[in-house]
Design a protein around this motif. Structure first.
Motif, PDB file in Angstrom:
ATOM      1  N   SER A  44       0.851  -1.205   0.000  1.00  0.00           N
ATOM      2  CA  SER A  44       0.000   0.000   0.000  1.00  0.00           C
ATOM      3  C   SER A  44       0.881   1.247   0.000  1.00  0.00           C
ATOM      4  O   SER A  44       0.640   2.196  -0.757  1.00  0.00           O
ATOM      5  CB  SER A  44      -0.897   0.041   1.246  1.00  0.00           C
ATOM      6  OG  SER A  44      -1.726  -1.081   1.314  1.00  0.00           O
ATOM      7  N   TYR A  88       0.943   4.039  -2.963  1.00  0.00           N
ATOM      8  CA  TYR A  88       0.633   5.462  -2.774  1.00  0.00           C
ATOM      9  C   TYR A  88       1.826   6.355  -3.104  1.00  0.00           C
ATOM     10  O   TYR A  88       1.647   7.472  -3.582  1.00  0.00           O
ATOM     11  CB  TYR A  88       0.091   5.703  -1.361  1.00  0.00           C
ATOM     12  CG  TYR A  88      -1.238   4.991  -1.160  1.00  0.00           C
ATOM     13  CD1 TYR A  88      -2.172   4.947  -2.195  1.00  0.00           C
ATOM     14  CD2 TYR A  88      -1.553   4.323   0.022  1.00  0.00           C
ATOM     15  CE1 TYR A  88      -3.371   4.269  -2.071  1.00  0.00           C
ATOM     16  CE2 TYR A  88      -2.774   3.634   0.155  1.00  0.00           C
ATOM     17  CZ  TYR A  88      -3.670   3.622  -0.894  1.00  0.00           C
ATOM     18  OH  TYR A  88      -4.859   2.948  -0.775  1.00  0.00           O
ATOM     19  N   GLN A 132      -0.253   9.591   3.043  1.00  0.00           N
ATOM     20  CA  GLN A 132      -0.832   8.251   3.049  1.00  0.00           C
ATOM     21  C   GLN A 132       0.260   7.182   3.003  1.00  0.00           C
ATOM     22  O   GLN A 132       0.167   6.150   3.672  1.00  0.00           O
ATOM     23  CB  GLN A 132      -1.798   8.101   1.856  1.00  0.00           C
ATOM     24  CG  GLN A 132      -2.660   6.859   1.909  1.00  0.00           C
ATOM     25  CD  GLN A 132      -3.587   6.787   3.121  1.00  0.00           C
ATOM     26  OE1 GLN A 132      -3.989   7.821   3.633  1.00  0.00           O
ATOM     27  NE2 GLN A 132      -3.873   5.590   3.581  1.00  0.00           N
ATOM     28  N   HIS A 169       1.228   1.505   9.503  1.00  0.00           N
ATOM     29  CA  HIS A 169       0.389   0.310   9.641  1.00  0.00           C
ATOM     30  C   HIS A 169       1.259  -0.956   9.603  1.00  0.00           C
ATOM     31  O   HIS A 169       1.050  -1.880  10.386  1.00  0.00           O
ATOM     32  CB  HIS A 169      -0.641   0.222   8.498  1.00  0.00           C
ATOM     33  CG  HIS A 169      -1.644   1.331   8.501  1.00  0.00           C
ATOM     34  ND1 HIS A 169      -2.543   1.539   7.478  1.00  0.00           N
ATOM     35  CD2 HIS A 169      -1.904   2.311   9.418  1.00  0.00           C
ATOM     36  CE1 HIS A 169      -3.298   2.584   7.756  1.00  0.00           C
ATOM     37  NE2 HIS A 169      -2.924   3.073   8.923  1.00  0.00           N
ATOM     38  N   GLU A 215      -8.251  -0.182  -1.008  1.00  0.00           N
ATOM     39  CA  GLU A 215      -8.610  -0.172   0.422  1.00  0.00           C
ATOM     40  C   GLU A 215      -9.696  -1.211   0.734  1.00  0.00           C
ATOM     41  O   GLU A 215      -9.695  -1.791   1.825  1.00  0.00           O
ATOM     42  CB  GLU A 215      -9.043   1.222   0.866  1.00  0.00           C
ATOM     43  CG  GLU A 215      -7.885   2.214   0.966  1.00  0.00           C
ATOM     44  CD  GLU A 215      -6.735   1.740   1.853  1.00  0.00           C
ATOM     45  OE1 GLU A 215      -6.978   0.989   2.824  1.00  0.00           O
ATOM     46  OE2 GLU A 215      -5.581   2.087   1.558  1.00  0.00           O
ATOM     47  N   VAL A 235      -7.864  -4.324   1.198  1.00  0.00           N
ATOM     48  CA  VAL A 235      -7.175  -4.359   2.509  1.00  0.00           C
ATOM     49  C   VAL A 235      -8.186  -4.622   3.629  1.00  0.00           C
ATOM     50  O   VAL A 235      -7.911  -5.403   4.552  1.00  0.00           O
ATOM     51  CB  VAL A 235      -6.381  -3.051   2.755  1.00  0.00           C
ATOM     52  CG1 VAL A 235      -5.805  -3.019   4.180  1.00  0.00           C
ATOM     53  CG2 VAL A 235      -5.255  -2.911   1.741  1.00  0.00           C
ATOM     54  N   GLN A 254      -9.756   1.040   8.764  1.00  0.00           N
ATOM     55  CA  GLN A 254     -10.235   0.754   7.409  1.00  0.00           C
ATOM     56  C   GLN A 254     -11.542   1.484   7.088  1.00  0.00           C
ATOM     57  O   GLN A 254     -11.782   1.859   5.941  1.00  0.00           O
ATOM     58  CB  GLN A 254     -10.391  -0.754   7.183  1.00  0.00           C
ATOM     59  CG  GLN A 254      -9.070  -1.460   6.941  1.00  0.00           C
ATOM     60  CD  GLN A 254      -8.183  -0.786   5.912  1.00  0.00           C
ATOM     61  OE1 GLN A 254      -7.082  -0.358   6.232  1.00  0.00           O
ATOM     62  NE2 GLN A 254      -8.649  -0.656   4.675  1.00  0.00           N
ATOM     63  N   GLU A 258     -10.280   4.783   6.067  1.00  0.00           N
ATOM     64  CA  GLU A 258      -9.579   4.714   4.773  1.00  0.00           C
ATOM     65  C   GLU A 258     -10.580   4.698   3.608  1.00  0.00           C
ATOM     66  O   GLU A 258     -10.409   5.404   2.622  1.00  0.00           O
ATOM     67  CB  GLU A 258      -8.716   3.445   4.701  1.00  0.00           C
ATOM     68  CG  GLU A 258      -7.583   3.375   5.703  1.00  0.00           C
ATOM     69  CD  GLU A 258      -6.376   4.194   5.332  1.00  0.00           C
ATOM     70  OE1 GLU A 258      -6.478   5.437   5.407  1.00  0.00           O
ATOM     71  OE2 GLU A 258      -5.345   3.611   4.986  1.00  0.00           O
TER      72      GLU A 258
HETATM   73 FE1  OFO Z   1      -3.201   0.227   5.723  1.00  0.00          FE
HETATM   74  O1  OFO Z   1      -4.751   1.009   5.253  1.00  0.00           O
HETATM   75 FE2  OFO Z   1      -4.614   1.622   3.563  1.00  0.00          FE
HETATM   76  O2  OFO Z   1      -3.985   0.159   2.753  1.00  0.00           O
END
Ligand code: OFO
Length: 183
Positions: free
Chosen positions: A20, A24, A46, A53, A94, A97, A127, A130
């Motif tokens: 992720s 990004y 991000q 995370h 997302e 995820v 989440q 997100e």
């Molecule tokens: Fe880790 O929350 Fe976005 O992928």
């Protein structure tokens, strides 16, 4: 001690979180070249969040006496048709995820691993945020359409996002998050 099954699943999640971050950062580089300075800033923030995370999972495995195993990170996409289509990909990612976090929670429940279940609650809440963030940006970009002046102003607004997580994880993310007052 952490059960092998949970250790393996969390190691897999570390890879997804790092992917992720990679995705990004790749999107940020596309936005930067496209002159979307605010979106670039938003995506770089991000990127740091995703590294956080991953590091929260890393530290959890260590705290539970497990072993962190890092594997190859997939190559992210680096070219997009528009800011809107890029954020649609953010949302799709997302959602993927979220599904993966839900599977970890399911595993914690079947394994009766209460510590992991409590730990994972943070990610369940994260989440929701997100997906909401991506959804809101998509809605606004749809409203803006081809209006370049409106896009210019919205880009500026997204650029106001600031980093509330540490970018130096060498001291451990939990302690730094505590000091920064972040969730
Ligand atoms: Fe880790 O929350 Fe976005 O992928």
């Amino acid at each position: 001690m952490i059960a092998k099954k949970m250790e393996e699943a969390i190691n897999g999640q570390i890879n997804k979180e790092m992917f992720s971050a990679y995705l990004y950062l790749s999107m940020a580089s596309w936005a930067e070249v496209a002159g979307l300075k605010g979106i670039t800033t938003w995506l770089k923030v991000q990127y740091h969040e995703e590294m956080m995370h991953a590091m929260k999972f890393y530290e959890y495995i260590i705290r539970k006496g497990g072993t962190v195993k890092l594997v190859k990170i997939e190559t992210p996409e680096n070219s997009f048709d528009s800011a809107l289509s890029m954020f649609e990909k953010v949302l799709t990612h997302e959602e993927f995820v979220t599904k993966s976090i839900n599977e970890l929670v399911d595993l914690a429940i079947t394994e009766k691993d209460h510590a992991s279940k409590v730990f994972l609650d943070w990610y369940v809440n994260e989440q929701v945020e997100e997906e909401q963030n991506a959804n809101e940006i998509i809605q606004t970009l749809k409203m803006i359409g081809e209006n370049k002046a409106a896009l210019y102003l919205y880009d500026k607004e997204l650029g106001a996002r600031t980093l509330t997580v540490p970018s130096d994880f060498s001291l451990g993310v939990e302690s730094q998050l505590g000091a920064a007052g972040a969730p």
